[in-house]
Design a protein around this motif. Sequence first.
Motif, mmCIF file in Angstrom:
data_model
loop_
_atom_site.group_PDB
_atom_site.id
_atom_site.type_symbol
_atom_site.label_atom_id
_atom_site.label_comp_id
_atom_site.label_asym_id
_atom_site.label_seq_id
_atom_site.Cartn_x
_atom_site.Cartn_y
_atom_site.Cartn_z
ATOM 1 N N GLU A 6 -3.636 4.143 -0.106
ATOM 2 C CA GLU A 6 -3.784 3.668 -1.485
ATOM 3 C C GLU A 6 -3.509 2.179 -1.547
ATOM 4 N N PHE A 16 0.874 -1.179 0.000
ATOM 5 C CA PHE A 16 0.000 0.000 0.000
ATOM 6 C C PHE A 16 0.903 1.217 0.000
ATOM 7 N N SER A 17 0.334 2.371 -0.306
ATOM 8 C CA SER A 17 1.134 3.589 -0.243
ATOM 9 C C SER A 17 0.351 4.676 0.475
ATOM 10 N N LEU A 22 5.924 4.001 -0.184
ATOM 11 C CA LEU A 22 5.457 2.635 -0.394
ATOM 12 C C LEU A 22 5.776 1.779 0.824
ATOM 13 N N PRO A 35 -0.735 1.019 -5.517
ATOM 14 C CA PRO A 35 0.285 1.675 -4.686
ATOM 15 C C PRO A 35 1.391 2.298 -5.530
#
Length: 187
Positions: A154, A111-112, A121, A158
């Motif tokens: 996110e 995910f980011s 990240l 990502p």
Amino acid sequence: MVDFPVNCSAKTERFLQSAVVATQSPFSYAGQVQDWGGERWAYTIGVKARGRLFEAFASQTLNKRRPFIFRDPTIANAAHSTVTVNGAGQSGNSLITAGWTVVGLVAGDFFSLGTGDETRLYQLTADVVPSSGAATLNFVPALRAAPEHGATVEIAAPAVRLRAVSPVITGVEFGLLRFTVEAVEAL
């Protein structure tokens, strides 16, 4: 901030670099490890380019001078609800989140957080099991800055902010060219 043209990406290799030094005594063979705490993502991106699309990208990044956003096509996750940070001032290798309406993620997923210059990240180190719409994420590397309450996590695509560490080809001739771009997370 310019995005790497993902349709030019042919192969991606990534690993997490850690600022760790390990030494061994030549007399007793006893080991000593010093962990300086620094971590960053390193990438080798295989490029296949035809025409001027990649040339335009390379010219914008001015080789090693400007960072770029890379959405690694090998780490896209299934669509999720809008997951957000739940609580300000969080730090370390875990993050309390809210907004989960579907099944969570598994260890190894990415995910980011952040956008533009603040894009970072992260990789999960444990499965995410939402309960009543909330879940705690455990991951590496550690948070670089405390995300704001309500910031978007996110999951679907990502991203990481990278900087080339070697010159990037800017002249793309006729035909299909294949080469690699070496880059590290731009911190």
